[in-house]
Motif scaffolding. Structure first.
Motif, mmCIF file in Angstrom:
data_model
loop_
_atom_site.group_PDB
_atom_site.id
_atom_site.type_symbol
_atom_site.label_atom_id
_atom_site.label_comp_id
_atom_site.label_asym_id
_atom_site.label_seq_id
_atom_site.Cartn_x
_atom_site.Cartn_y
_atom_site.Cartn_z
ATOM 1 N N MET A 102 0.812 -1.205 0.000
ATOM 2 C CA MET A 102 0.000 0.000 0.000
ATOM 3 C C MET A 102 0.851 1.263 0.000
ATOM 4 N N VAL A 103 2.003 1.234 0.670
ATOM 5 C CA VAL A 103 2.909 2.389 0.592
ATOM 6 C C VAL A 103 3.403 2.552 -0.837
ATOM 7 N N PHE A 155 -7.212 6.766 0.207
ATOM 8 C CA PHE A 155 -7.125 5.460 0.846
ATOM 9 C C PHE A 155 -8.424 5.115 1.569
ATOM 10 N N MET A 156 -9.009 6.107 2.220
ATOM 11 C CA MET A 156 -10.253 5.841 2.930
ATOM 12 C C MET A 156 -11.360 5.443 1.954
ATOM 13 N N LEU A 157 -11.470 6.167 0.837
ATOM 14 C CA LEU A 157 -12.495 5.827 -0.151
ATOM 15 C C LEU A 157 -12.251 4.437 -0.732
ATOM 16 N N LEU A 158 -10.989 4.103 -0.970
ATOM 17 C CA LEU A 158 -10.663 2.767 -1.454
ATOM 18 C C LEU A 158 -11.134 1.705 -0.469
ATOM 19 N N SER A 159 -10.972 1.995 0.817
ATOM 20 C CA SER A 159 -11.304 0.989 1.828
ATOM 21 C C SER A 159 -12.804 0.734 1.945
ATOM 22 N N VAL A 160 -13.621 1.718 1.584
ATOM 23 C CA VAL A 160 -15.076 1.562 1.766
ATOM 24 C C VAL A 160 -15.819 1.282 0.469
ATOM 25 N N PHE A 246 -9.590 -1.369 5.377
ATOM 26 C CA PHE A 246 -9.024 -1.982 4.184
ATOM 27 C C PHE A 246 -8.389 -3.338 4.490
ATOM 28 N N LYS A 247 -8.697 -4.319 3.658
ATOM 29 C CA LYS A 247 -8.105 -5.645 3.755
ATOM 30 C C LYS A 247 -7.597 -6.030 2.365
#
Length: 256
Positions: A102-103, A155-160, A246-247
């Motif tokens: 992810m980094v 990243f937050m939008l990707l996670s949800v 996120f997983k």
């Protein structure tokens, strides 16, 4: 570091092969500045008759904050692309740890947003006579925090978001909603009362507040301390939510 650089190099090759997304969302806000600079300048001359401030003092930061929001989806698009190509499982099976993966995926989006913000602010100076009346260090600080905050939001939008269509809608709609409430389309003072009450709950409001302190006002680092800390707070909150939600084993749906 070598593994993270390998991921970033791959994403950079993809960007270099098809940079249209970045080019469009860099040139469009420059046109937005050109269309609105004179009108905003006239409004500022009424509001601050003795300050001799041109429209660039407001419209350049406004366009930068608004259109940087359209690149928020870049982090997620890179991951959804891997799912669409069927290569995400290969990355997971590689020696990369989830953190390294992810980094590595965040480096090119950070670069893209930094380039966009740098070009837009540079265009403000070169094309529209933008003047930083306050501290240049404070100006750069707010710009840097804006870039980092947008990546954390991505990243937050990707996670949800489960599908790339959801992500695209959330990123685009969110940019307009957050930007509008934050005062990028019109000063917050001119918004309806309910919108003025909600505005401080958006990161765009604090980015604009920080920029205005040094372009319309003559503030220094101390004067942008509160906006800077609030942007750091938004960044941390977005990162925490992304980390909890996120997983790497989640299934994502790319374009059909």
């Amino acid at each position: 570091m070598n593994r993270m650089r390998a991921v970033a190099r791959h994403d950079l090759r993809v960007l270099k092969r098809d940079p249209a997304f970045l080019i469009i969302f860099t040139l469009t806000p420059i046109a937005f500045m050109a269309f609105n600079e004179s009108a905003v300048g006239a409004a500022l001359s009424v509001r601050f008759p003795d300050a001799h401030i041109n429209g660039a003092a407001y419209i350049v930061p406004a366009a930068t904050v608004l259109f940087s929001g359209f690149l928020v989806g870049n982090v997620g698009f890179g991951v959804f692309r891997e799912h669409g190509w069927g290569t995400w499982e290969r990355l997971r099976a590689s020696p990369l740890t989830p953190t390294e993966l992810m980094v590595g995926k965040s480096l090119v989006p950070i670069l893209s947003i930094s380039i966009q913000i740098g070009v837009l602010l540079g265009a403000g100076f070169l094309l529209f006579d933008l003047e930083v009346r306050g501290s240049m260090a404070a100006f750069v600080l707010i710009a840097a925090l804006l870039a980092v905050m947008n990546v954390a939001l991505g990243f937050m939008l990707l996670s949800v978001c489960r599908s790339v269509i959801q992500l695209n809608a959330a990123a685009t709609g969110g940019a307009m909603l957050i930007g509008g409430l934050g005062g990028t389309l019109t000063p917050v003072e001119f918004l309806p009362g309910w919108a003025q009450a909600v505005a401080p709950f958006t990161p765009a409001y604090w980015a604009m507040d920080g920029f205005r302190e040094v372009t319309i006002g003559t503030g220094g680092l101390a004067d942008v301390a509160v906006p800077a800390l609030v942007l750091v707070g938004f960044t941390a909150a977005f990162a925490v939510i992304a980390g909890l939600r996120f997983k790497v084993e989640d299934t994502k749906v790319a374009w059909a």
